[in-house]
Structure formats: structure tokens, C-alpha cells
Design a protein around this motif. Structure first.
Motif, PDB file in Angstrom:
ATOM      1  N   GLU A  49       0.847  -1.191   0.000  1.00  0.00           N
ATOM      2  CA  GLU A  49       0.000   0.000   0.000  1.00  0.00           C
ATOM      3  C   GLU A  49       0.889   1.249   0.000  1.00  0.00           C
ATOM      4  OE1 GLU A  49      -3.326   0.121  -0.145  1.00  0.00           O
ATOM      5  OE2 GLU A  49      -3.405  -2.074  -0.234  1.00  0.00           O
ATOM      6  N   PRO A  50       0.446   2.330  -0.649  1.00  0.00           N
ATOM      7  CA  PRO A  50       1.224   3.572  -0.592  1.00  0.00           C
ATOM      8  C   PRO A  50       1.453   3.988   0.866  1.00  0.00           C
ATOM      9  CG  PRO A  50      -0.515   3.746  -2.231  1.00  0.00           C
ATOM     10  CD  PRO A  50      -0.766   2.472  -1.463  1.00  0.00           C
ATOM     11  N   ALA A  51       2.667   4.370   1.175  1.00  0.00           N
ATOM     12  CA  ALA A  51       3.040   4.721   2.551  1.00  0.00           C
ATOM     13  C   ALA A  51       3.236   6.229   2.671  1.00  0.00           C
ATOM     14  CB  ALA A  51       4.314   3.985   2.956  1.00  0.00           C
ATOM     15  N   TYR A  52       2.544   6.809   3.617  1.00  0.00           N
ATOM     16  CA  TYR A  52       2.603   8.250   3.850  1.00  0.00           C
ATOM     17  C   TYR A  52       4.049   8.718   4.048  1.00  0.00           C
ATOM     18  CZ  TYR A  52       1.859  12.778   6.037  1.00  0.00           C
ATOM     19  OH  TYR A  52       1.904  14.112   6.341  1.00  0.00           O
ATOM     20  N   GLY A  53       4.807   8.030   4.887  1.00  0.00           N
ATOM     21  CA  GLY A  53       6.175   8.429   5.199  1.00  0.00           C
ATOM     22  C   GLY A  53       7.170   8.207   4.071  1.00  0.00           C
ATOM     23  N   LEU A  54       6.724   7.553   3.021  1.00  0.00           N
ATOM     24  CA  LEU A  54       7.577   7.313   1.851  1.00  0.00           C
ATOM     25  C   LEU A  54       7.037   8.076   0.643  1.00  0.00           C
ATOM     26  CD1 LEU A  54       8.144   3.464   2.301  1.00  0.00           C
ATOM     27  CD2 LEU A  54       9.758   5.300   2.811  1.00  0.00           C
ATOM     28  N   ASP A  55       6.464   9.251   0.905  1.00  0.00           N
ATOM     29  CA  ASP A  55       5.886  10.079  -0.156  1.00  0.00           C
ATOM     30  C   ASP A  55       4.869   9.319  -0.997  1.00  0.00           C
ATOM     31  OD1 ASP A  55       7.343  12.353   0.581  1.00  0.00           O
ATOM     32  OD2 ASP A  55       9.043  11.763  -0.685  1.00  0.00           O
ATOM     33  N   ARG A  56       4.061   8.495  -0.300  1.00  0.00           N
ATOM     34  CA  ARG A  56       2.983   7.710  -0.916  1.00  0.00           C
ATOM     35  C   ARG A  56       3.482   6.667  -1.906  1.00  0.00           C
ATOM     36  NH1 ARG A  56      -0.773   7.305   2.043  1.00  0.00           N
ATOM     37  NH2 ARG A  56      -2.305   6.953   0.445  1.00  0.00           N
ATOM     38  N   GLN A  57       4.759   6.331  -1.832  1.00  0.00           N
ATOM     39  CA  GLN A  57       5.284   5.257  -2.658  1.00  0.00           C
ATOM     40  C   GLN A  57       4.922   3.915  -2.014  1.00  0.00           C
ATOM     41  OE1 GLN A  57       9.285   5.775  -4.455  1.00  0.00           O
ATOM     42  NE2 GLN A  57       9.388   7.522  -3.052  1.00  0.00           N
ATOM     43  N   VAL A  58       4.788   2.885  -2.827  1.00  0.00           N
ATOM     44  CA  VAL A  58       4.515   1.539  -2.340  1.00  0.00           C
ATOM     45  C   VAL A  58       5.844   0.962  -1.847  1.00  0.00           C
ATOM     46  CG1 VAL A  58       3.717  -0.770  -2.968  1.00  0.00           C
ATOM     47  CG2 VAL A  58       2.562   1.259  -3.909  1.00  0.00           C
ATOM     48  N   PRO A  59       5.952   0.626  -0.562  1.00  0.00           N
ATOM     49  CA  PRO A  59       7.224   0.144  -0.018  1.00  0.00           C
ATOM     50  C   PRO A  59       7.826  -1.026  -0.801  1.00  0.00           C
ATOM     51  CG  PRO A  59       5.711   0.597   1.765  1.00  0.00           C
ATOM     52  CD  PRO A  59       4.934   0.754   0.485  1.00  0.00           C
ATOM     53  N   PHE A  60       6.990  -1.965  -1.221  1.00  0.00           N
ATOM     54  CA  PHE A  60       7.515  -3.134  -1.939  1.00  0.00           C
ATOM     55  C   PHE A  60       8.296  -2.734  -3.181  1.00  0.00           C
ATOM     56  CE2 PHE A  60       7.458  -6.850  -4.693  1.00  0.00           C
ATOM     57  CZ  PHE A  60       7.833  -7.856  -3.810  1.00  0.00           C
ATOM     58  N   GLU A  61       7.858  -1.664  -3.834  1.00  0.00           N
ATOM     59  CA  GLU A  61       8.524  -1.211  -5.057  1.00  0.00           C
ATOM     60  C   GLU A  61       9.928  -0.656  -4.788  1.00  0.00           C
ATOM     61  OE1 GLU A  61       7.395  -1.804  -8.119  1.00  0.00           O
ATOM     62  OE2 GLU A  61       5.743  -2.854  -7.145  1.00  0.00           O
ATOM     63  N   LEU A  62      10.237  -0.372  -3.556  1.00  0.00           N
ATOM     64  CA  LEU A  62      11.565   0.129  -3.197  1.00  0.00           C
ATOM     65  C   LEU A  62      12.540  -0.992  -2.846  1.00  0.00           C
ATOM     66  CD1 LEU A  62      10.420   3.099  -0.919  1.00  0.00           C
ATOM     67  CD2 LEU A  62      11.106   3.192  -3.334  1.00  0.00           C
ATOM     68  N   LEU A  63      12.047  -2.217  -2.761  1.00  0.00           N
ATOM     69  CA  LEU A  63      12.870  -3.327  -2.265  1.00  0.00           C
ATOM     70  C   LEU A  63      13.765  -3.977  -3.315  1.00  0.00           C
ATOM     71  CD1 LEU A  63      10.262  -5.080   0.079  1.00  0.00           C
ATOM     72  CD2 LEU A  63      11.981  -3.333   0.658  1.00  0.00           C
ATOM     73  N   TYR A  64      13.851  -3.403  -4.490  1.00  0.00           N
ATOM     74  CA  TYR A  64      14.675  -3.985  -5.556  1.00  0.00           C
ATOM     75  C   TYR A  64      16.171  -3.745  -5.357  1.00  0.00           C
ATOM     76  CZ  TYR A  64      10.523  -5.122  -8.218  1.00  0.00           C
ATOM     77  OH  TYR A  64       9.318  -5.660  -8.624  1.00  0.00           O
ATOM     78  N   THR A  65      16.495  -2.818  -4.467  1.00  0.00           N
ATOM     79  CA  THR A  65      17.901  -2.537  -4.209  1.00  0.00           C
ATOM     80  C   THR A  65      18.179  -2.598  -2.717  1.00  0.00           C
ATOM     81  OG1 THR A  65      17.593  -0.155  -3.967  1.00  0.00           O
ATOM     82  CG2 THR A  65      18.058  -0.990  -6.214  1.00  0.00           C
ATOM     83  N   SER A  66      19.424  -2.789  -2.388  1.00  0.00           N
ATOM     84  CA  SER A  66      19.838  -2.824  -0.988  1.00  0.00           C
ATOM     85  C   SER A  66      19.529  -1.502  -0.294  1.00  0.00           C
ATOM     86  CB  SER A  66      21.338  -3.135  -0.927  1.00  0.00           C
ATOM     87  OG  SER A  66      21.776  -3.244   0.386  1.00  0.00           O
ATOM     88  N   GLU A  67      19.765  -0.409  -0.963  1.00  0.00           N
ATOM     89  CA  GLU A  67      19.478   0.900  -0.375  1.00  0.00           C
ATOM     90  C   GLU A  67      17.977   1.102  -0.207  1.00  0.00           C
ATOM     91  OE1 GLU A  67      20.104   4.182   1.699  1.00  0.00           O
ATOM     92  OE2 GLU A  67      21.644   2.768   1.091  1.00  0.00           O
ATOM     93  N   GLY A  68      17.191   0.597  -1.136  1.00  0.00           N
ATOM     94  CA  GLY A  68      15.747   0.667  -1.005  1.00  0.00           C
ATOM     95  C   GLY A  68      15.259  -0.091   0.223  1.00  0.00           C
ATOM     96  N   VAL A  69      15.852  -1.238   0.484  1.00  0.00           N
ATOM     97  CA  VAL A  69      15.518  -2.002   1.693  1.00  0.00           C
ATOM     98  C   VAL A  69      15.838  -1.151   2.925  1.00  0.00           C
ATOM     99  CG1 VAL A  69      16.003  -4.067   3.072  1.00  0.00           C
ATOM    100  CG2 VAL A  69      15.838  -4.245   0.575  1.00  0.00           C
ATOM    101  N   ASN A  70      16.966  -0.455   2.889  1.00  0.00           N
ATOM    102  CA  ASN A  70      17.339   0.415   4.012  1.00  0.00           C
ATOM    103  C   ASN A  70      16.302   1.518   4.232  1.00  0.00           C
ATOM    104  OD1 ASN A  70      19.691  -1.073   4.285  1.00  0.00           O
ATOM    105  ND2 ASN A  70      20.971   0.433   3.252  1.00  0.00           N
ATOM    106  N   VAL A  71      15.827   2.129   3.156  1.00  0.00           N
ATOM    107  CA  VAL A  71      14.836   3.198   3.258  1.00  0.00           C
ATOM    108  C   VAL A  71      13.545   2.665   3.884  1.00  0.00           C
ATOM    109  CG1 VAL A  71      13.344   4.731   1.879  1.00  0.00           C
ATOM    110  CG2 VAL A  71      15.797   4.607   1.409  1.00  0.00           C
ATOM    111  N   VAL A  72      13.099   1.500   3.431  1.00  0.00           N
ATOM    112  CA  VAL A  72      11.882   0.897   3.987  1.00  0.00           C
ATOM    113  C   VAL A  72      12.110   0.518   5.448  1.00  0.00           C
ATOM    114  CG1 VAL A  72      10.268  -1.043   3.813  1.00  0.00           C
ATOM    115  CG2 VAL A  72      11.024   0.149   1.735  1.00  0.00           C
ATOM    116  N   ALA A  73      13.274  -0.027   5.776  1.00  0.00           N
ATOM    117  CA  ALA A  73      13.578  -0.386   7.165  1.00  0.00           C
ATOM    118  C   ALA A  73      13.564   0.852   8.060  1.00  0.00           C
ATOM    119  CB  ALA A  73      14.930  -1.085   7.249  1.00  0.00           C
TER     120      ALA A  73
END
Length: 134
Positions: free
Chosen positions: A98-122
Motif C-alpha cells: 500500500e502507498p506509505a505516507y512516510g515514503l511520499d505515498r510510494q509503495v514500499p515493496f517497489e523500493l525493495l529492488y535494491t539494498s538501499e531501497g531495503v534500508n529506506v523501507v527499514a
């Protein structure tokens, strides 16, 4: 991948880093998929490898390469932490899609393609844990 869960962001241990460098067994991928309920197709896409190849690796008792292993370890740690913060695997997995408010309404799963994206979601999961939803 036995790890202790702490009250803050959990980082890979030295042993896990060494495991990633050597490659972890493909079986670990299927364990993470089963634990989370995330489809093998979606999880495999994060690693940029096909489920068919992963099944072949599993049959041949092959290991993932270092980059695939690192990302899978980080995802596993994130998923364990998310389960604790959200109270269940299902609740955390639902949040991931689901779009996440704290991630500028981005879907967290879509950020998990990179190691840094995992860090941002974490980091966002930790902000949620401490009540900082802004």
C-alpha cells in the motif's frame, strides 16, 4: 538464517555477511516466500531471477550469488522486524503493498529492488515503531 531480534533496526551479522559472500542456499528463498506469503514470482523479481531458475538451483542444491544472497538476507531481516512492529506477517505484508505516507505515498515493496531501497523501507518501519508517522 538464525538472528536475534533487537528493539531497533537489525543489521546483518558478520556471519550473515560472510554467508552472503559465499552465497546462501536457494532453499532460503523458498523459506522467506513461505514465511511471508509473498508470491515466489514477486519475491524472485526483487532478486532479478526467475522462479524457474530458483527451483533449478534448489533441485541442484546450488547457492544464490553474493548480490542475490545479500538482498535476500536484508529482506528476511526486514520482514522479521516488520512482523514484530506490525504484530503479524500478514499485517506487515499488506503494508508493503500500500502507498506509505512516510515514503511520499510510494509503495514500499517497489523500493525493495535494491539494498538501499531495503534500508529506506527499514528506516520507515523504525519510524513507525517509535510513533513518528510524519
Amino acid at each position: 538464517m538464525a538472528t536475534s531480534v533487537s528493539s531497533t533496526v537489525e543489521y546483518a551479522s558478520l556471519a550473515q555477511i560472510q554467508s552472503a559472500q559465499q552465497g546462501i542456499p536457494a532453499d532460503e528463498f523458498f523459506a522467506v516466500a513461505k514465511q511471508t506469503g509473498i508470491s515466489q514470482e514477486k519475491l524472485a523479481a526483487l532478486l532479478e531471477i526467475s522462479p524457474r531458475t530458483l527451483h533449478r538451483y534448489q533441485r541442484e542444491a546450488r547457492n544464490l550469488n553474493a548480490k542475490e544472497s545479500e538482498l535476500l538476507i536484508k529482506l528476511s531481516l526486514l520482514l522479521k522486524r516488520g512482523e514484530i512492529i506490525f504484530g503479524s506477517t500478514d499485517a506487515f505484508t499488506a503494508w508493503l503493498f500500500e502507498p506509505a505516507y512516510g515514503l511520499d505515498r510510494q509503495v514500499p515493496f517497489e523500493l525493495l529492488y535494491t539494498s538501499e531501497g531495503v534500508n529506506v523501507v527499514a528506516d520507515e518501519v523504525e519510524r513507525i515503531a517509535f510513533g513518528d508517522l510524519a
